[in-house]
Design a protein around this motif. Structure first.
Motif, short mmCIF file in Angstrom:
data_model
loop_
_atom_site.label_atom_id
_atom_site.label_comp_id
_atom_site.label_asym_id
_atom_site.label_seq_id
_atom_site.Cartn_x
_atom_site.Cartn_y
_atom_site.Cartn_z
N TRP A 29 -2.76 -1.38 6.61
CA TRP A 29 -4.07 -1.32 6.05
C TRP A 29 -5.00 -1.90 7.18
O TRP A 29 -4.24 -2.93 7.77
CB TRP A 29 -4.39 -2.48 4.93
CG TRP A 29 -3.91 -1.78 3.44
CD1 TRP A 29 -2.94 -0.92 3.18
CD2 TRP A 29 -4.75 -2.11 2.07
NE1 TRP A 29 -3.11 -0.72 1.88
CE2 TRP A 29 -4.01 -1.39 1.21
CE3 TRP A 29 -6.00 -2.84 1.96
CZ2 TRP A 29 -4.36 -1.46 -0.07
CZ3 TRP A 29 -6.19 -2.84 0.74
CH2 TRP A 29 -5.64 -2.39 -0.27
N GLY A 63 -1.40 -0.99 -3.60
CA GLY A 63 -2.70 -0.73 -3.15
C GLY A 63 -3.75 -1.39 -3.47
O GLY A 63 -3.71 -2.83 -3.61
N LEU A 107 -8.22 4.81 0.11
CA LEU A 107 -7.46 3.75 -0.43
C LEU A 107 -6.85 4.21 -1.65
O LEU A 107 -7.40 5.11 -2.39
CB LEU A 107 -8.01 2.30 -1.00
CG LEU A 107 -8.88 1.88 0.43
CD1 LEU A 107 -9.91 0.71 0.07
CD2 LEU A 107 -7.74 1.23 1.21
N GLY A 139 0.75 -1.38 -0.14
CA GLY A 139 0.13 -0.01 0.09
C GLY A 139 0.75 1.26 0.03
O GLY A 139 2.06 1.17 0.13
#
Length: 149
Positions: free
Chosen positions: A17, A89, A41, A12
């Motif tokens: 996360w 991501g 996100l 990410g």
């Protein structure tokens, strides 16, 4: 049983996360109050190349050929490069889902071909189609049979 909250790194952008799986997880996260910082996100990079490479490697292994491994001297460079130019991501998450779909179809074709029609749902065939994997006759339930697929 699934965890109430999962904390992890999904290639990410940002620190970690946080996946809240149920009501109890929401209650636990609420206890953190202002200590938890959230952001939208992110998604970057492209997944098609890595998924195609994975598909080729799985096909080679299924055919008894040795896997194509990266030379040891190249690993540190790729390890540095992938978080910068590879899927990140949400795109990384999609990459892993498509890789698992590819692996499922190829493994079942090799190990249990008669089970494909009952174990591979239509959405999995949709995920692997862009990589040239199509359901052959007998690999999906016949229309109107009441079988799920």
């Amino acid at each position: 049983m699934l965890a109430d909250v999962t904390v992890g790194y999904m290639a990410g952008q940002g620190e970690q996360w946080l996946l809240v799986r149920n009501q109890r997880g929401e209650e636990l996260v609420a206890l953190l109050g202002d200590e938890l910082r959230t952001s939208e996100l992110g998604s970057a990079g492209k997944r098609q190349g890595p998924v195609r490479g994975f598909l080729a490697n799985v096909e080679r292994a299924a055919g008894g050929l040795p896997l194509r491994r990266m030379p040891g001297w190249l690993r540190p460079l790729v390890g540095w490069l992938m978080p910068r130019i590879g899927p990140r991501g949400l795109e990384f998450a999609r990459t892993r889902v498509e890789m698992k779909a590819v692996e499922t179809v190829l493994h079942l074709r090799r190990e249990a071909p008669r089970r494909l029609k009952s174990m591979v749902p239509a959405h999995v065939w949709a995920l692997v189609r862009p990589y040239g994997l199509e359901a052959a006759p007998g690999e999906t339930p016949a229309a109107g049979t009441g079988e799920r697929g």
